[in-house]
Design an enzyme around this catalytic site. Sequence first.
Site, PDB file in Angstrom:
ATOM      1  N   GLU A 166      49.551  47.086  22.805  1.00  0.00           N
ATOM      2  CA  GLU A 166      49.384  48.219  23.711  1.00  0.00           C
ATOM      3  C   GLU A 166      50.711  48.826  24.168  1.00  0.00           C
ATOM      4  OE1 GLU A 166      46.590  47.194  26.787  1.00  0.00           O
ATOM      5  OE2 GLU A 166      44.976  46.929  25.358  1.00  0.00           O
ATOM      6  N   GLU A 353      40.921  44.047  20.617  1.00  0.00           N
ATOM      7  CA  GLU A 353      40.383  43.877  21.978  1.00  0.00           C
ATOM      8  C   GLU A 353      39.228  44.833  22.210  1.00  0.00           C
ATOM      9  OE1 GLU A 353      43.034  44.093  25.346  1.00  0.00           O
ATOM     10  OE2 GLU A 353      44.614  43.109  24.203  1.00  0.00           O
TER      11      GLU A 353
HETATM   12  C1  JJW Z   1      46.839  55.037  37.152  1.00  0.00           C
HETATM   13  C2  JJW Z   1      46.583  55.753  35.856  1.00  0.00           C
HETATM   14  O1  JJW Z   1      45.845  54.941  34.982  1.00  0.00           O
HETATM   15  C3  JJW Z   1      45.757  55.475  33.667  1.00  0.00           C
HETATM   16  C4  JJW Z   1      45.161  54.489  32.725  1.00  0.00           C
HETATM   17  O2  JJW Z   1      45.495  53.156  33.168  1.00  0.00           O
HETATM   18  C5  JJW Z   1      45.165  52.113  32.364  1.00  0.00           C
HETATM   19  C6  JJW Z   1      45.011  50.886  32.992  1.00  0.00           C
HETATM   20  C7  JJW Z   1      44.692  49.776  32.236  1.00  0.00           C
HETATM   21  C8  JJW Z   1      44.509  49.902  30.871  1.00  0.00           C
HETATM   22  C9  JJW Z   1      44.123  48.736  30.082  1.00  0.00           C
HETATM   23  C10 JJW Z   1      43.887  47.462  30.539  1.00  0.00           C
HETATM   24  N1  JJW Z   1      43.502  46.777  29.474  1.00  0.00           N
HETATM   25  C11 JJW Z   1      43.055  45.378  29.436  1.00  0.00           C
HETATM   26  C12 JJW Z   1      44.236  44.600  28.911  1.00  0.00           C
HETATM   27  N2  JJW Z   1      44.550  44.968  27.523  1.00  0.00           N
HETATM   28  C13 JJW Z   1      45.483  43.939  27.130  1.00  0.00           C
HETATM   29  C14 JJW Z   1      45.024  42.689  27.816  1.00  0.00           C
HETATM   30  O3  JJW Z   1      46.131  42.105  28.448  1.00  0.00           O
HETATM   31  C15 JJW Z   1      43.987  43.128  28.856  1.00  0.00           C
HETATM   32  O4  JJW Z   1      44.228  42.500  30.094  1.00  0.00           O
HETATM   33  N3  JJW Z   1      43.553  47.548  28.404  1.00  0.00           N
HETATM   34  N4  JJW Z   1      43.895  48.760  28.760  1.00  0.00           N
HETATM   35  C16 JJW Z   1      44.678  51.140  30.238  1.00  0.00           C
HETATM   36  C17 JJW Z   1      45.005  52.252  31.004  1.00  0.00           C
END
Ligand code: JJW
Length: 447
Positions: A166, A353
Amino acid sequence: MTILQFPKDFKWGTATAAYQIEGAYNKDGRGMSIWDTFARIPGKVFEGDNGDVACDSYHRYEEDIELMKQLGIKVYRFSVSWPRIFPNGTGEVNPKGLEYYHNFVDKLLENGIEPYCTLYHWDLPQALQDQGGWENRDTIDAFVNFAETMFKEFAGKIKNWMTFNEMWCSAFLSNYYGNHAPGKRDIQIAVDVAHHLLVAHGKTVSKYRELGAEGQIGYAPNVTWNEPYSNKQEDIDTADRGRAWYVEWFMDPVFKGSYPQFMVDWFEKKGVKMNVQPGDMEAIHQPIDFLGINYYTGGVVKYKENSDILDNEGINVGRDKTDIGWDIYPEGLYYVLKFITDRYGQVPIYITENGACYNDEPKDGIVNDEGRTSFLKKHITQLHRCIESGVNVKGYMCWSMMDNFEWAYGYSMRFGLVHVNYRTQERTPKESYYWYQKLIKNNYHEV
Ligand SMILES: CCOCCOc1ccc(-c2cn(C[C@@H]3NC[C@@H](O)[C@H]3O)nn2)cc1
């Protein structure tokens, strides 16, 4: 009823990450990471939670692997803690760190579970952050050195590698929004970090090829699917930007050797410079063996001038949501995978994931997380649609094997197929675990 049959050798698995499950933050020579530091800053993480103990998997991995064996998974995606291998990021290797991962990987292999290893899942050694972290191009070579050490040390044992998890989160969530470590709020820094991560990815792939390492290498971007609120061009354009920020920004450089020009133009309009050095794009543009895709949710977006860097705002259209507040949008998985295949061709794809946050607790030893089972059924159905439509999907890894440290949410949000009592460390397979166990055994889903 209809049987949705998956390919004979489809790789069903689960996923976790070092900082989220291992604990033992100061055990056996491990150095500090940026998440150890960030979690200690008051207000950054829910109730001041941190990964000091987490699921204590550093000490309990044999019990965890037994649960994986009973689940019947073919593959297990985990990450290596860079500061456990190089406490200072570079220099002296920590032999106890290598020993831990040898014992862990040996136990996976003994149980017939194929290791899928993510090299970077956000836990940058703090010593490197003290030198500028991913803003500093020197970190690129530090990462390649770490990766080379792992490739050589685990040759023949680990045959499936991912460079970065990511990148969008490591770049933009961490340096534009500031919700994740190191918590900066500067779009220029975020774009520079994204670029350095991509260069580090490409140089690591080249090193892997140079070593003639056995197996396959890829990376694991997170993606989303944005629908325009209306058929107004301004809404269509902002939805394209929303998708491209996750998809094309991190995939065009790898597959095409260039950034998506419409996004470069947009960022430049917002005052962002592209600090690309000669040779960088060629370094990034290395063939990879597979593409990991992390998919959780999608949304509907509407143009709103200067609302944020993309001039778009998410509109709540009333979709059901999981306990973390994310829209449940299974079709988004189908649309984004078809978009990726249409744009980049038949690259082998693993869903590295996909999963849901439901915070159900045990009652008389049972965790009736029907929301999670429903979420998995819907997304696995969409995944079958993708396969039927010619998307080259090779496997699916559910996030997550167990409840764990969910970053800024701390331990308040649970994504696991297995419940973890953080006070006693007792593990309890949830009802979704047993549904997934049956799916893996059958290799089909009945709708
Ligand atoms: C404030 C603005 O916000 C915009 C988008 O904000 C996000 C927040 C969170 C994510 C997010 C969290 N996860 C889960 C994790 N993936 C890896 C693994 O470690 C899991 O714990 N995937 N994507 C995406 C975008």
